[in-house]
Design a protein around this motif. Sequence first.
Motif, PDB file in Angstrom:
ATOM      1  N   ARG A 191       0.621  -1.252  -0.007  1.00 32.64           N
ATOM      2  CA  ARG A 191       0.059   0.161  -0.037  1.00 32.64           C
ATOM      3  C   ARG A 191       0.743   1.044  -0.092  1.00 32.64           C
ATOM      4  O   ARG A 191       2.135   1.085   0.412  1.00 32.64           O
ATOM      5  CB  ARG A 191      -0.710   0.131   1.111  1.00 32.64           C
ATOM      6  N   PRO A 192       0.488   2.335  -0.584  1.00 34.34           N
ATOM      7  CA  PRO A 192       1.292   3.470  -0.677  1.00 34.34           C
ATOM      8  C   PRO A 192       1.922   4.188   0.615  1.00 34.34           C
ATOM      9  O   PRO A 192       3.136   4.647   0.599  1.00 34.34           O
ATOM     10  CB  PRO A 192       0.346   4.507  -1.134  1.00 34.34           C
ATOM     11  N   TRP A 193       1.218   4.009   1.756  1.00 31.50           N
ATOM     12  CA  TRP A 193       1.614   4.554   2.972  1.00 31.50           C
ATOM     13  C   TRP A 193       2.973   3.728   3.358  1.00 31.50           C
ATOM     14  O   TRP A 193       3.874   4.293   4.209  1.00 31.50           O
ATOM     15  CB  TRP A 193       0.569   4.562   4.278  1.00 31.50           C
ATOM     16  N   GLN A 194       3.020   2.354   2.930  1.00 32.31           N
ATOM     17  CA  GLN A 194       4.210   1.553   3.379  1.00 32.31           C
ATOM     18  C   GLN A 194       5.629   2.225   2.491  1.00 32.31           C
ATOM     19  O   GLN A 194       6.828   1.967   3.091  1.00 32.31           O
ATOM     20  CB  GLN A 194       4.096   0.251   3.031  1.00 32.31           C
ATOM     21  N   TRP A 195       5.390   2.808   1.316  1.00 32.67           N
ATOM     22  CA  TRP A 195       6.680   3.116   0.547  1.00 32.67           C
ATOM     23  C   TRP A 195       7.568   4.034   1.104  1.00 32.67           C
ATOM     24  O   TRP A 195       8.771   3.704   1.080  1.00 32.67           O
ATOM     25  CB  TRP A 195       5.980   3.423  -0.764  1.00 32.67           C
ATOM     26  N   PRO A 196       7.108   5.173   1.430  1.00 31.49           N
ATOM     27  CA  PRO A 196       8.344   6.273   2.031  1.00 31.49           C
ATOM     28  C   PRO A 196       9.153   5.780   3.140  1.00 31.49           C
ATOM     29  O   PRO A 196      10.082   6.210   3.362  1.00 31.49           O
ATOM     30  CB  PRO A 196       7.436   7.203   2.134  1.00 31.49           C
ATOM     31  N   ILE A 197       8.287   4.923   4.044  1.00 27.76           N
ATOM     32  CA  ILE A 197       9.102   4.657   5.138  1.00 27.76           C
ATOM     33  C   ILE A 197       9.967   3.148   4.898  1.00 27.76           C
ATOM     34  O   ILE A 197      10.463   2.690   5.775  1.00 27.76           O
ATOM     35  CB  ILE A 197       8.160   4.214   6.307  1.00 27.76           C
ATOM     36  N   LEU A 209      -1.025  -2.898  -6.485  1.00 27.67           N
ATOM     37  CA  LEU A 209       0.100  -1.954  -6.418  1.00 27.67           C
ATOM     38  C   LEU A 209       1.328  -2.532  -5.885  1.00 27.67           C
ATOM     39  O   LEU A 209       1.292  -3.446  -5.123  1.00 27.67           O
ATOM     40  CB  LEU A 209      -0.211  -0.588  -5.495  1.00 27.67           C
ATOM     41  N   TYR A 210       2.517  -2.113  -6.131  1.00 29.93           N
ATOM     42  CA  TYR A 210       3.786  -2.516  -5.756  1.00 29.93           C
ATOM     43  C   TYR A 210       4.838  -1.518  -5.346  1.00 29.93           C
ATOM     44  O   TYR A 210       4.652  -0.576  -5.693  1.00 29.93           O
ATOM     45  CB  TYR A 210       4.707  -3.391  -6.850  1.00 29.93           C
TER      46      TYR A 210
END
Length: 716
Positions: free
Chosen positions: A548-554, A653-654
């Motif tokens: 999920r997008p919230w996981q990407w920046p971190i 999403l990936y």
Amino acid sequence: MAAVANEKERSGSQPSAEDVAQSRKQKLAVDAPSDKSVPKTGWWLLFGVILVLTIGTRFYNVTVPDHVCWDETHFGKMGSWYINRTFFFDVHPPLGKMLIGLSGYLTGYDGTYPFDKPGDKYNGTNYEGMRIFCTALGAAIVPMSFHTVWDMTGSLTASTFAAAYILFDIGMLILNRYILLDPPLIFFMTASVMGMARVSRLTREAGSFTTGWWVWLAFTGSMLACTISVKFVGLFVVLLVGMHTASDLWDVLGDLTQPISHTVRQLIARALTLIVLPIILYAGFFYIHLTVLNRSGSGDGFYSSGFQSNLIGNSLYNVSMPREVAYGAIVTLKNHKTGGGYLHSHNHLYPKGFGARQQQVTTYSHKDDNNRWLIKPYDKQALDNVTLIKHGDLVRLEHVQTKRNIHSHREQAPVTKKHLQVTCYGEEGQGDTNDVWLVQIVGGKTGQLVETVTSRLTFYHYIERCVLTTTNKQLPKWGFEQQEVTCNPNIRDKAAQWNVEDNQFDKLPSVNFQVYAPGFISRFFESHAVMLQGNAGLKPKEGEVTSRPWQWPINYRGQFFSGSDHRVYLLGNPIIWWSNLVFLALFLIIFGVEIIRYQRSSADGPSATSQATPTTVPAAADASKWQLLRAALWLFGGWLIHYLPFYAMGRVLYFHHYFPALVFNSMLAGKCLFFPIGRIVTSPLINHPAAIIIISRNASEQKRAKKPLPIVPKNK
């Protein structure tokens, strides 16, 4: 000159147009980053070090592992299909895959390797050229980011810091080493932003309409076309450059030293290079794509019958078949909506709890024998004579392979509960009254004959008063993830239209259907409709690991590229990724503080301003500060545009979808590092000697002109 202008303002008189123009030139000179502040030898030395490190890290062991990694199974296979000129379906535009195929062809790959699944050994296949090509594009991102930040700030510190963040990120290194679409996508995206920054710099320093200005403007438009021709997410950078261009044009309109005709010329130049040129290039890429892929392949069934008639080897290519449809003909029925599949059945039953346990009916986008249907009269009349089917006839459709009739009844459809279930029922073609369908030609009249390919048909259930349709919903694994077929009580359903594609009947004369083959424009628009529909249908499958997008920046979780003896795992450098988040927060703080400072200083009134700006130096420093903040704001906007839209996407999403946004974040980090340094350099203690130099220069000029020196208040 600026001091004279300030005196005129304090005395109540207005500065002349010459004074305004001279003041604007001084401001632009301070705003524009300048190479003169940095020795050229040092600049090239540092840039050379970055190039050497980039080449060393990117190309080291580039052919390892020597087996298929992750999505190489897709894009390597598509490169093979370009070499073999075999048509296929993909949800992305063609440029990236065409370039992969071209790189393989030029380096000796013959297009025969199957690319079946990740982990398969290449076993001597010339895959290296495609790997090296993608790696070269990925490597170019580092120096282009350096140039982009340099053009925006003129700071070697900021440029080096931004390039280093991209250079030393292990995630960026891994993503750009394999046969994927990400290297060309991020390459063209970064090139577009670099062109945007260079055009702005040339406009400030050298003015518009020079040869270099035109070249870089055309370069930017070309890179925009290439970006969106690799993936549709290239629209994000098109949006960014479009907003930046609108901002530039707004500044041009506000330049009172230029006539309005200058603004019109600027508008026309941007429209030609950033709108017309990309459209021409984009259409040109599709023309090449559709010309090269002229042989029938696995993706034919996603396209209309007319589209397929252009493909060599397709059953509709230069084919002859009966023009009309008669009882006793064996036909295939293709859903008329864009990307619609074939009416299909197979010898498997609906499971318990999903309506009646009868034979499944679906739509399937690939051609096989389970798509064939025999058209029979609704009663048991003999078929000795040739009888053509007309608008308003009652028919039964018998599945050729299983000898069961297509059927509907008052049971809920398996997924779309508001519709009725459609099955195949009966043995050896013997069914009941729920097998009877009324054939209607869309827009047809009583007695009008049903024609192959061109007639759009609906099948209206004679008992249940519903129409045979296909939904956009995918059946679970028990339905082999094919599309659901139902009977819809809404008889105006657009997805309930079908056309006869194959028509086998020996008792009627055949005609050639090549005359119905569409031209390039029709195929161009149909290709886009099919791709967009395919993108919308990319849903997570059962058991598939997504993110999920919230996981990407971190940097929460990466993804496996290879899980065999040589493991490759895509994950970012935590120091770089987490500090990037810090710099994002720092930018928001700096920008917020400066906005408040600006608003507070504006509220202090003209007296405070005149005391705070005794010479051009503080005003110039303030203008330079806002120039840097504005540039940083565009990079922050690039990060937002390339990240936030994924929250609204329903498709699968990936982790790798975040990397375009990461490039903007890394360039923004360089600027955020430079901004505090710039504030220290332009502080009053550092700035005071510069003020003395400029005051002395003004004094000497005015002595030569035998004019009294303007009175300058003391710094406080």
